[in-house]
Design a protein around this motif. Structure first.
Motif, PDB file in Angstrom:
ATOM      1  N   GLN A  75       0.809  -1.227   0.000  1.00  9.88           N
ATOM      2  CA  GLN A  75       0.000   0.000   0.000  1.00  9.88           C
ATOM      3  C   GLN A  75       0.851   1.290   0.000  1.00  9.88           C
ATOM      4  O   GLN A  75       0.548   2.225  -0.742  1.00  9.88           O
ATOM      5  N   PRO A  76       1.942   1.346   0.780  1.00  6.90           N
ATOM      6  CA  PRO A  76       2.764   2.566   0.727  1.00  6.90           C
ATOM      7  C   PRO A  76       3.349   2.825  -0.674  1.00  6.90           C
ATOM      8  O   PRO A  76       3.523   3.962  -1.073  1.00  6.90           O
ATOM      9  N   MET A  77       3.655   1.721  -1.410  1.00  4.83           N
ATOM     10  CA  MET A  77       4.218   1.890  -2.759  1.00  4.83           C
ATOM     11  C   MET A  77       3.192   2.518  -3.702  1.00  4.83           C
ATOM     12  O   MET A  77       3.543   3.350  -4.549  1.00  4.83           O
ATOM     13  N   ILE A  78       1.919   2.161  -3.540  1.00  3.10           N
ATOM     14  CA  ILE A  78       0.863   2.782  -4.360  1.00  3.10           C
ATOM     15  C   ILE A  78       0.869   4.288  -4.113  1.00  3.10           C
ATOM     16  O   ILE A  78       0.770   5.092  -5.041  1.00  3.10           O
ATOM     17  N   LYS A  79       1.014   4.678  -2.838  1.00  2.00           N
ATOM     18  CA  LYS A  79       1.047   6.105  -2.495  1.00  2.00           C
ATOM     19  C   LYS A  79       2.259   6.799  -3.132  1.00  2.00           C
ATOM     20  O   LYS A  79       2.172   7.911  -3.631  1.00  2.00           O
ATOM     21  N   ARG A  80       3.408   6.102  -3.100  1.00  2.00           N
ATOM     22  CA  ARG A  80       4.625   6.672  -3.693  1.00  2.00           C
ATOM     23  C   ARG A  80       4.454   6.875  -5.198  1.00  2.00           C
ATOM     24  O   ARG A  80       4.866   7.889  -5.754  1.00  2.00           O
ATOM     25  N   VAL A  81       3.838   5.894  -5.839  1.00  2.00           N
ATOM     26  CA  VAL A  81       3.601   5.981  -7.290  1.00  2.00           C
ATOM     27  C   VAL A  81       2.674   7.158  -7.593  1.00  2.00           C
ATOM     28  O   VAL A  81       2.914   7.939  -8.516  1.00  2.00           O
ATOM     29  N   GLU A  82       1.618   7.304  -6.780  1.00  2.00           N
ATOM     30  CA  GLU A  82       0.666   8.413  -6.980  1.00  2.00           C
ATOM     31  C   GLU A  82       1.378   9.761  -6.893  1.00  2.00           C
ATOM     32  O   GLU A  82       1.127  10.661  -7.696  1.00  2.00           O
ATOM     33  N   ARG A  83       2.267   9.883  -5.903  1.00 10.57           N
ATOM     34  CA  ARG A  83       3.012  11.147  -5.749  1.00 10.57           C
ATOM     35  C   ARG A  83       3.914  11.383  -6.955  1.00 10.57           C
ATOM     36  O   ARG A  83       4.039  12.484  -7.459  1.00 10.57           O
ATOM     37  N   TYR A  84       4.527  10.306  -7.417  1.00  4.82           N
ATOM     38  CA  TYR A  84       5.491  10.396  -8.524  1.00  4.82           C
ATOM     39  C   TYR A  84       4.808  10.790  -9.839  1.00  4.82           C
ATOM     40  O   TYR A  84       5.317  11.621 -10.582  1.00  4.82           O
ATOM     41  N   ILE A  85       3.644  10.194 -10.123  1.00  9.77           N
ATOM     42  CA  ILE A  85       2.972  10.483 -11.403  1.00  9.77           C
ATOM     43  C   ILE A  85       1.986  11.644 -11.285  1.00  9.77           C
ATOM     44  O   ILE A  85       1.439  12.111 -12.286  1.00  9.77           O
ATOM     45  N   GLY A  86       1.746  12.095 -10.033  1.00 13.47           N
ATOM     46  CA  GLY A  86       0.882  13.260  -9.841  1.00 13.47           C
ATOM     47  C   GLY A  86      -0.589  12.995 -10.105  1.00 13.47           C
ATOM     48  O   GLY A  86      -1.330  13.882 -10.523  1.00 13.47           O
ATOM     49  N   GLU A  87      -1.017  11.758  -9.895  1.00 12.93           N
ATOM     50  CA  GLU A  87      -2.451  11.458 -10.038  1.00 12.93           C
ATOM     51  C   GLU A  87      -2.832  10.277  -9.149  1.00 12.93           C
ATOM     52  O   GLU A  87      -1.979   9.494  -8.745  1.00 12.93           O
TER      53      GLU A  87
END
Length: 411
Positions: free
Chosen positions: A355-367
């Motif tokens: 779950q934390p990785m999903i959050k990191r990806v969201e921050r990285y791609i901005g969506e």
């Protein structure tokens, strides 16, 4: 901002080929790299897969060969190095398509090919040679390949060449091509080993370009995730997606061991699949990719190392069975779908620890990446909540630790 290829002042026969290939406007990497390359500058570019980087270095090379035609038959004037045979073949195919209305000769020199085939190529006039470093070096050492005529040296996926141990060979090839006028280096990233692993004299005052897949390109990819309670639940979700939702999927896994386990599970479920992994014999890799390409199987299992640089058409779904180690790798993975203007889907199957990785990806791609459910396979556990670290407390701890060290030193 360059809106169409005509603005790049390319030869009409190249523009015609671009039009026939269905490209309407340059991607970011093409719009930024091509003018610099046409001006004769060295180029240092980072471009993830799916951003159109091949055309970004092939078009300037073709334009150069058109502007300064050869006076007599002879050896290659442009050398493109790639880490793998598949990538060399892909690059050569795209170069031939773009050079369709010219008389330029484009050849590949790679491992896994009989010597006689290469001897025939080397006896002909070559304009562009796309090669893997190891095999090319063999021919240079045996004085069968002449580097003195090379005017442009291009490295594709330089970071992967380093990962595969080609750094010293590439440095030697660079010195063999020391009369060249231009060097272009393309890498997935410009950080860390991406470029620093090569000697500094490879490039002279290069134009630095960093390209991300554009928002517009990413919008073509629908992204979502499913939560899995455990490994059994995860496997059931995957089987449901690949048999009922996806037409053609690439399923990504972290390691060869995990790939082997999943392969066995899918065989038990009588779901045909092909697979590619690191340190796999070349003929088996080629066979797996061919089976997926021609539709014999519609599921390809892959590790990240094995899948770098492979361009596969009509992939409807990229499935992250294992989440990647970083958000940039996630972006590389999902770039395998929605190619050539088509739409695609990126699905992640996540366990609580992902779950934390999903959050990191969201921050990285901005969506935001939305969660979806399959009615009969809804998760039974609640979504984990990870508390944000208290920054002030952390900072205070760091300051306290530093002052303790200072006191200790004074003593």
């Amino acid at each position: 901002m360059i809106r169409n290829f005509a603005e790049l002042e390319l030869d009409p026969n190249l523009l015609l080929a671009i039009e026939e290939m269905g490209y309407d406007r340059p991607t970011q990497i093409q719009a930024e790299a091509i003018p610099q390359a046409l001006a004769g500058r060295d180029v240092l570019a980072s471009a993830p897969t799916g951003t159109g980087k091949t055309a970004a270095f092939v078009l300037p090379a073709l334009q150069f060969l058109q502007d300064f035609p050869r006076r007599k038959p002879g050896p290659a004037r442009v050398l493109i190095l790639t880490p793998t045979r598949e990538l060399a073949m892909q690059v050569a195919d795209q170069a031939r398509a773009l050079a369709k209305h010219t008389k330029l000769n484009i050849f590949t020199i790679t491992g896994g090919v009989q010597y006689q085939e290469h001897a025939d190529i080397l006896a002909k006039t070559q304009d562009i040679v796309v090669a893997t470093p190891g095999r090319l070096m063999e021919y240079i050492e045996s004085e069968r390949f002449d580097c003195r005529a090379i005017e442009s040296l291009i490295l594709d996926e330089a970071d992967r060449m380093l990962d595969m141990g080609f750094g010293p060979t590439v440095d030697r090839l660079s010195s063999e091509c020391r009369w060249r006028k231009q060097t272009m280096l393309f890498s997935a990233t410009l950080e860390g080993k991406g470029v620093e692993g090569f000697t500094a004299d490879l490039l002279k005052d290069p134009a630095q370009i960093e390209a991300e897949p554009s928002r517009r390109e990413r919008k073509k990819i629908a992204q979502w995730y499913h939560r899995a309670d455990n490994m059994e639940h995860k496997l059931e979700l995957l089987k449901k997606i690949i048999t009922e939702q996806a037409e053609r999927s690439i399923v990504f896994l972290k390691t060869r061991e995990r790939l082997g386990e999943l392969r066995a599970e899918l065989e038990r479920a009588q779901i045909p699949c092909a697979w590619i992994q690191g340190e796999m014999p070349q003929d088996r890799r080629n066979n797996a990719i061919s089976r997926f390409r021609d539709g014999t199987v519609n599921v390809l299992l892959a590790t990240d190392v094995a899948a770098r640089g492979i361009d596969l058409p009509d992939v409807s779904h990229v499935i992250n069975y294992d989440m990647p180690r970083g958000a940039d790798v996630y972006l590389h993975r999902i770039g395998r779908t929605a190619r050539a203007g088509k739409k695609g889907n990126a699905v992640s199957i996540v366990e609580a620890h992902d779950q934390p990785m999903i959050k990191r990806v969201e921050r990285y791609i901005g969506e935001e990446i939305k969660e979806r459910f399959i009615k009969e396979l809804r998760p039974k556990h609640r979504k984990p909540v990870f508390k944000k670290k208290n920054k002030k407390k952390e900072d205070k701890k760091k300051v306290a630790a530093k002052s303790k060290k200072k006191v200790a030193k004074k003593k």
